[in-house]
Write a protein that holds these residues in place. Sequence first.
Motif, PDB file in Angstrom:
ATOM      1  N   VAL A  61       0.825  -1.214   0.000  1.00  0.00           N
ATOM      2  CA  VAL A  61       0.000   0.000   0.000  1.00  0.00           C
ATOM      3  C   VAL A  61       0.856   1.261   0.000  1.00  0.00           C
ATOM      4  O   VAL A  61       2.022   1.245   0.395  1.00  0.00           O
ATOM      5  N   ASP A  62       0.262   2.344  -0.427  1.00  0.00           N
ATOM      6  CA  ASP A  62       0.906   3.653  -0.404  1.00  0.00           C
ATOM      7  C   ASP A  62       0.909   4.157   1.038  1.00  0.00           C
ATOM      8  O   ASP A  62      -0.164   4.387   1.609  1.00  0.00           O
ATOM      9  N   PRO A  63       2.077   4.348   1.646  1.00  0.00           N
ATOM     10  CA  PRO A  63       2.135   4.763   3.059  1.00  0.00           C
ATOM     11  C   PRO A  63       1.380   6.054   3.345  1.00  0.00           C
ATOM     12  O   PRO A  63       0.860   6.232   4.450  1.00  0.00           O
ATOM     13  N   SER A  64       1.296   6.931   2.357  1.00  0.00           N
ATOM     14  CA  SER A  64       0.622   8.215   2.575  1.00  0.00           C
ATOM     15  C   SER A  64      -0.894   8.085   2.580  1.00  0.00           C
ATOM     16  O   SER A  64      -1.601   9.000   3.024  1.00  0.00           O
ATOM     17  N   ALA A  65      -1.407   6.950   2.119  1.00  0.00           N
ATOM     18  CA  ALA A  65      -2.854   6.782   2.009  1.00  0.00           C
ATOM     19  C   ALA A  65      -3.447   5.963   3.141  1.00  0.00           C
ATOM     20  O   ALA A  65      -4.675   5.802   3.224  1.00  0.00           O
ATOM     21  N   VAL A  66      -2.596   5.457   4.027  1.00  0.00           N
ATOM     22  CA  VAL A  66      -3.096   4.578   5.083  1.00  0.00           C
ATOM     23  C   VAL A  66      -2.524   4.984   6.439  1.00  0.00           C
ATOM     24  O   VAL A  66      -1.548   5.741   6.535  1.00  0.00           O
ATOM     25  N   LYS A  67      -3.166   4.463   7.483  1.00  0.00           N
ATOM     26  CA  LYS A  67      -2.636   4.567   8.825  1.00  0.00           C
ATOM     27  C   LYS A  67      -2.405   3.144   9.322  1.00  0.00           C
ATOM     28  O   LYS A  67      -3.294   2.287   9.214  1.00  0.00           O
TER      29      LYS A  67
END
Length: 451
Positions: free
Chosen positions: A354-360
């Motif tokens: 996953v894109d790190p900036s799009a998830v927590k």
Amino acid sequence: MYDALVIGAGPGGYVAAIKLAQRGKHVAVVERSHLGGTCTNWGCIPTKAMLTSAHLYKSMVEKAAELGVSAERVVPDFSKIKSHMNKSVVASRKGIEYLFKKNGVELILGDAIVESPNSVSVAGKKIEARHLVIATGSVPILFPPFNEVAGIWTSDDVFKMDRLPESVLIVGGGVIGVELATFFSSLNVKVVLVELLEHILPNEDVDAAQIVARSLKRKGVEIYESSKLISIQPVENGYRSVIETREGQLEKRTEKIIVAVGRKPNVTEDIKVLGVAIERGIKTDATMRTNIPNVYAVGDIRGQIMLAHVAMYEAIVAAKNICGEAIEMDYSAVPNVIFTDPEVASVGVKQKDVDPSAVKVFSFPITANGRARTMLEREGFAKFIADARTGKILGATVVGPYATELIMEAAIAVKHGLTAEQLEEVIHPHPTLSEMMLGAIEGIVEKPIHL
């Protein structure tokens, strides 16, 4: 004429047959070997039976004294371990046989040769049906040079052994290979594990794989990642193998070599002649229907997600569609379960994908869990991945005791689009391992209480 004829009585086949019968269909199943297929006879059930014995032995050796239990001269008895395994297998077979009788499913023993979309022959006898469900499963992959050397084992052969070997080299660090490495090393067999990709359990996140690798190494397993076997030579009492590693070539001598690089769909010539579309395995749409309208395929024969629980649900979807109910498969929340020590389970997306900036992402360590401390469990975590904007749970990974059971909370969340806030509002019992899940959820929402 039957309403439906199912070819194969593995997890996909027997579930399809029972579901169809429960809905009033006249159903027969053709099975050439034992009821239960690979899962019952050469996979899930025998593996977990043996791993249960191995885990108990290792726990007694490592934990008994600290837990105040005197357990001197604890030794494994492989003949009794195998007896337990065989009893578990037979009980599962008999359970399926009972369910067939209870639901009026006719069992036909023998090899089914598909002759047309509406008929098969078994021992020369023609059997006709309005629908066919192909569930002929899979077989272990064996390729050069392994299929050119006598005595090389696949995972199927492990369950035929009469004694433990002194040493084994396992080719493949995926689920099958790592579970076998766990079993053998727990019973003091010397194990060498070779994985071609960067780390063992390559489909899981590296943090989970590293914990399993550490556990295996403590049991004496030699792990070679980003490595491959380049030659095998039979020698007295075993084999001489040359492994190409990142650091160069090395030689290993072991009594046995086990190839555990996966399985391939069991697509026989009669199935090919039938004319179903094949892409690795039999191609179906989301209703499990092939390009031939009245022919369905479920389970490993499709060559997609080759898991027993996926085959079972594909079977239900196929059965419902045969009965006229429009329903499609949803693969968004398939749990992956690995019975190593500690166990590993995951569902939904992985952190690596996953894109790190799009998830927590938040990971709660097992060392902060009270129940784990009472069990002397120190390796593991629960990790949730949520949409950074909405808080919707996208995936989870659990490493630790009973991870394979704990993952269902996350599977339900992923399947039904629940948010971290909704899960946090559910009271988790104390003291339990499920509180690891709560701790990870709290970390997504705000801050965990117990960390």
